[in-house]
Design a protein around this motif. Structure first.
Motif, short mmCIF file in Angstrom:
data_model
loop_
_atom_site.label_atom_id
_atom_site.label_comp_id
_atom_site.label_asym_id
_atom_site.label_seq_id
_atom_site.Cartn_x
_atom_site.Cartn_y
_atom_site.Cartn_z
N ARG A 1 8.50 1.43 -7.82
CA ARG A 1 7.72 0.24 -7.43
C ARG A 1 8.33 -1.02 -8.05
O ARG A 1 8.43 -2.06 -7.41
CB ARG A 1 6.25 0.39 -7.86
CG ARG A 1 5.43 1.25 -6.93
CD ARG A 1 3.93 1.09 -7.16
NE ARG A 1 3.50 1.35 -8.51
CZ ARG A 1 3.15 2.56 -8.99
NH1 ARG A 1 3.17 3.60 -8.20
NH2 ARG A 1 2.77 2.70 -10.24
N ARG B 1 0.84 -1.21 0.00
CA ARG B 1 0.00 0.00 0.00
C ARG B 1 0.87 1.26 0.00
O ARG B 1 0.60 2.21 -0.73
CB ARG B 1 -0.93 0.01 1.21
CG ARG B 1 -2.20 -0.79 1.02
CD ARG B 1 -3.23 -0.49 2.11
NE ARG B 1 -2.73 -0.68 3.47
CZ ARG B 1 -2.71 -1.84 4.12
NH1 ARG B 1 -3.19 -2.92 3.53
NH2 ARG B 1 -2.23 -1.93 5.33
N ASP C 1 2.40 1.72 -3.45
CA ASP C 1 1.41 2.23 -4.40
C ASP C 1 1.11 3.69 -4.18
O ASP C 1 0.91 4.46 -5.12
CB ASP C 1 0.10 1.42 -4.32
CG ASP C 1 0.23 0.04 -4.95
OD1 ASP C 1 1.16 -0.16 -5.76
OD2 ASP C 1 -0.59 -0.83 -4.62
N GLU D 1 6.21 4.43 -10.78
CA GLU D 1 6.26 3.08 -11.36
C GLU D 1 7.66 2.48 -11.34
O GLU D 1 7.84 1.32 -10.97
CB GLU D 1 5.74 3.13 -12.81
CG GLU D 1 5.75 1.78 -13.51
CD GLU D 1 4.84 0.74 -12.85
OE1 GLU D 1 5.14 -0.46 -12.99
OE2 GLU D 1 3.85 1.11 -12.21
#
Length: 149
Positions: A119, A108, A111, A116
């Motif tokens: 991540r 979480r 995100d 991106e």
């Protein structure tokens, strides 16, 4: 206004500087030059007759390749260090019972806060740690046949 007179701590620091200088094979000139002091003044620092400033101690630490704290770690008469805010005891990771909840919280947060690319990098790191902990060989593009048994 003159600073405080030198004391046993200055003698301790001076002896550590001299010891490190000799170990490193440095001349006294190699220490005096970056401090911009005479050899006579450097000698007073090394004997502990004069007190070094924080700036000069930082310069000497860099020249000798030690952290500034090196000069204080073995200071005589010093109480053992007490844990500071960053030194609080940490729970062992294997003692955490709810790994799923932890993993969900990390996902979480990733995100919410990461773009991106970051991540993807975090995902790669987590997969590498998972493979290392499970004893699996990580996927290698040069060897795409998978783990060998």
């Amino acid at each position: 206004m003159a600073g405080k007179p030198a004391d046993y701590r200055d003698v301790h620091i001076g002896s550590l500087i001299e010891e490190r200088r000799l170990r490193a094979g440095l001349s006294r000139e190699a220490l005096a030059t970056p401090l911009d002091v005479s050899l006579s003044q450097l000698g007073k620092y090394l004997k502990g007759a004069n007190r070094l400033s924080a700036t000069d101690l930082d310069i000497l630490a860099r020249v000798l390749g030690v952290p500034v704290g090196f000069f204080f770690e073995s200071m005589p008469g010093r109480d053992p260090p007490q844990p500071g805010l960053s030194d609080r005891p940490q729970a062992r990771l294997e003692a955490l019972a709810d790994w799923t909840g932890f993993a969900q919280a990390v996902a979480r947060a990733a995100d919410t806060h990461l773009d991106e690319d970051r991540r993807q990098a975090l995902g790669s790191l987590v997969r590498a740690v998972d493979h290392a902990l499970s004893g699996q060989q990580p996927f290698d593009k040069a060897n795409d046949s998978g783990p060998s048994d």
